[in-house]
Motif scaffolding. Structure first.
Motif, short mmCIF file in Angstrom:
data_model
loop_
_atom_site.label_atom_id
_atom_site.label_comp_id
_atom_site.label_asym_id
_atom_site.label_seq_id
_atom_site.Cartn_x
_atom_site.Cartn_y
_atom_site.Cartn_z
N SER A 1 0.85 -1.19 0.00
CA SER A 1 0.00 0.00 0.00
C SER A 1 0.88 1.24 0.00
O SER A 1 1.96 1.26 0.59
CB SER A 1 -0.96 0.01 1.19
OG SER A 1 -0.25 0.07 2.39
N VAL A 2 0.40 2.25 -0.69
CA VAL A 2 1.09 3.53 -0.78
C VAL A 2 0.13 4.60 -0.29
O VAL A 2 -1.02 4.66 -0.74
CB VAL A 2 1.51 3.84 -2.24
CG1 VAL A 2 2.26 5.16 -2.32
CG2 VAL A 2 2.34 2.70 -2.81
N SER A 3 0.60 5.42 0.65
CA SER A 3 -0.27 6.47 1.18
C SER A 3 0.47 7.79 1.24
O SER A 3 1.70 7.84 1.23
CB SER A 3 -0.79 6.08 2.57
OG SER A 3 0.26 5.85 3.46
N ARG A 4 -0.33 8.84 1.32
CA ARG A 4 0.20 10.19 1.45
C ARG A 4 0.45 10.50 2.92
O ARG A 4 0.06 9.74 3.80
CB ARG A 4 -0.79 11.19 0.88
CG ARG A 4 -0.93 11.13 -0.62
CD ARG A 4 -1.84 12.24 -1.09
NE ARG A 4 -1.57 12.55 -2.47
CZ ARG A 4 -2.48 12.51 -3.44
NH1 ARG A 4 -3.73 12.20 -3.16
NH2 ARG A 4 -2.14 12.81 -4.67
N ARG A 5 1.05 11.64 3.17
CA ARG A 5 1.36 12.07 4.54
C ARG A 5 0.11 12.13 5.41
O ARG A 5 0.14 11.82 6.59
CB ARG A 5 2.04 13.44 4.50
CG ARG A 5 2.47 13.94 5.85
CD ARG A 5 3.01 15.34 5.78
NE ARG A 5 4.13 15.45 4.90
CZ ARG A 5 5.36 15.78 5.28
NH1 ARG A 5 5.60 16.03 6.54
NH2 ARG A 5 6.33 15.87 4.42
N PRO B 1 4.13 14.97 -7.51
CA PRO B 1 5.35 15.78 -7.54
C PRO B 1 5.69 16.38 -6.17
O PRO B 1 4.87 17.05 -5.56
CB PRO B 1 5.05 16.86 -8.58
CG PRO B 1 3.57 16.90 -8.72
CD PRO B 1 3.08 15.52 -8.36
N GLY B 2 6.90 16.07 -5.71
CA GLY B 2 7.40 16.62 -4.45
C GLY B 2 6.77 16.06 -3.20
O GLY B 2 7.11 16.48 -2.09
N GLU B 3 5.86 15.11 -3.31
CA GLU B 3 5.15 14.59 -2.14
C GLU B 3 5.96 13.51 -1.42
O GLU B 3 6.71 12.75 -2.03
CB GLU B 3 3.81 13.97 -2.53
CG GLU B 3 2.74 14.99 -2.83
CD GLU B 3 1.38 14.35 -2.95
OE1 GLU B 3 0.96 13.65 -1.99
OE2 GLU B 3 0.73 14.53 -4.00
N LEU B 4 5.75 13.44 -0.12
CA LEU B 4 6.29 12.37 0.69
C LEU B 4 5.28 11.22 0.68
O LEU B 4 4.12 11.42 1.04
CB LEU B 4 6.53 12.84 2.13
CG LEU B 4 7.10 11.81 3.09
CD1 LEU B 4 8.48 11.33 2.63
CD2 LEU B 4 7.19 12.41 4.49
N TYR C 1 9.27 7.81 1.13
CA TYR C 1 9.86 8.03 -0.19
C TYR C 1 9.40 9.38 -0.74
O TYR C 1 8.20 9.60 -0.89
CB TYR C 1 9.42 6.89 -1.12
CG TYR C 1 10.15 6.81 -2.43
CD1 TYR C 1 11.34 6.11 -2.53
CD2 TYR C 1 9.63 7.40 -3.57
CE1 TYR C 1 12.01 6.00 -3.74
CE2 TYR C 1 10.29 7.30 -4.78
CZ TYR C 1 11.48 6.61 -4.85
OH TYR C 1 12.14 6.50 -6.05
N ARG C 2 10.33 10.26 -1.01
CA ARG C 2 10.00 11.57 -1.55
C ARG C 2 10.00 11.49 -3.08
O ARG C 2 11.02 11.18 -3.69
CB ARG C 2 11.01 12.61 -1.10
CG ARG C 2 10.90 13.95 -1.76
CD ARG C 2 9.99 14.95 -1.14
NE ARG C 2 10.18 15.10 0.28
CZ ARG C 2 9.25 15.60 1.08
NH1 ARG C 2 8.09 15.97 0.59
NH2 ARG C 2 9.46 15.72 2.36
N ALA C 3 8.86 11.73 -3.69
CA ALA C 3 8.78 11.76 -5.15
C ALA C 3 9.39 13.08 -5.63
O ALA C 3 9.18 14.12 -5.01
CB ALA C 3 7.34 11.64 -5.62
N GLY C 4 10.13 13.01 -6.70
CA GLY C 4 10.71 14.22 -7.28
C GLY C 4 9.70 14.92 -8.16
O GLY C 4 8.50 14.88 -7.93
#
Length: 155
Positions: free
Chosen positions: A20-24, A135-138, A109-112
């Motif tokens: 699973s992948v989640s936002r901050r 973009p730019g999200e952790l 993981y910080r997306a560029g």
């Protein structure tokens, strides 16, 4: 008939690993069933070298395991030697560092973006351009073990 019911019960109760992948803020942006043999490949462009780097992980036992790292040079913080339990394989396109027994339960993981990072994620033939989508999200990556029925009911 008893065999069919038993087989169905087994399939629904079988354990699966779910990436699973989640936002901050905790919002889950996607989930996928992965087996321990499924390559999870993070790709990016190195900020100094400007060359592609690939980190291949596997998910097993509720953890991520570093399978191999593929680089084109040894400079600017890129690996130059395999870990104590790892191996080095020179190649034409990439130099490969395999093994090492590094594992972790969760990844931050910080997306560029288009200018820095150009991060991608590949799983079982699917590819996501993380730098375009987030973009730019952790992002937070984790792998959980659950019953198949639990995954399908919550998906």
């Amino acid at each position: 008939m008893g065999f069919v019911i038993s087989f169905l019960a087994y399939c629904l109760g079988a354990p699966v690993y779910v990436l699973s992948v989640s936002r901050r803020d905790g919002e889950t942006v996607f989930r996928r069933i992965v087996s321990p043999s499924t390559p999870i490949v993070f790709g990016y462009i190195h900020s100094v070298e400007r060359t592609p780097v690939e980190d291949e992980l596997r998910a097993a036992g509720g953890r991520f395991w570093q399978w191999e790292v593929r680089v084109r040079s040894h400079n600017a913080g890129l690996p130059s030697e395999p870990g104590s339990c790892g191996r080095f394989f020179p190649g034409e396109e990439f130099m490969v560092f395999r093994g090492g027994r590094l594992s972790f339960p969760m990844m931050r993981y910080r997306a560029g973006n288009d200018a820095v990072g150009e991060n991608t994620l590949r799983i079982a033939g699917e590819k996501w351009l993380l730098h375009d989508l987030f973009p730019g999200e952790l992002l937070f990556f984790k792998v959980d073990r659950m019953c198949a029925v639990e995954y399908f009911l919550s998906h």
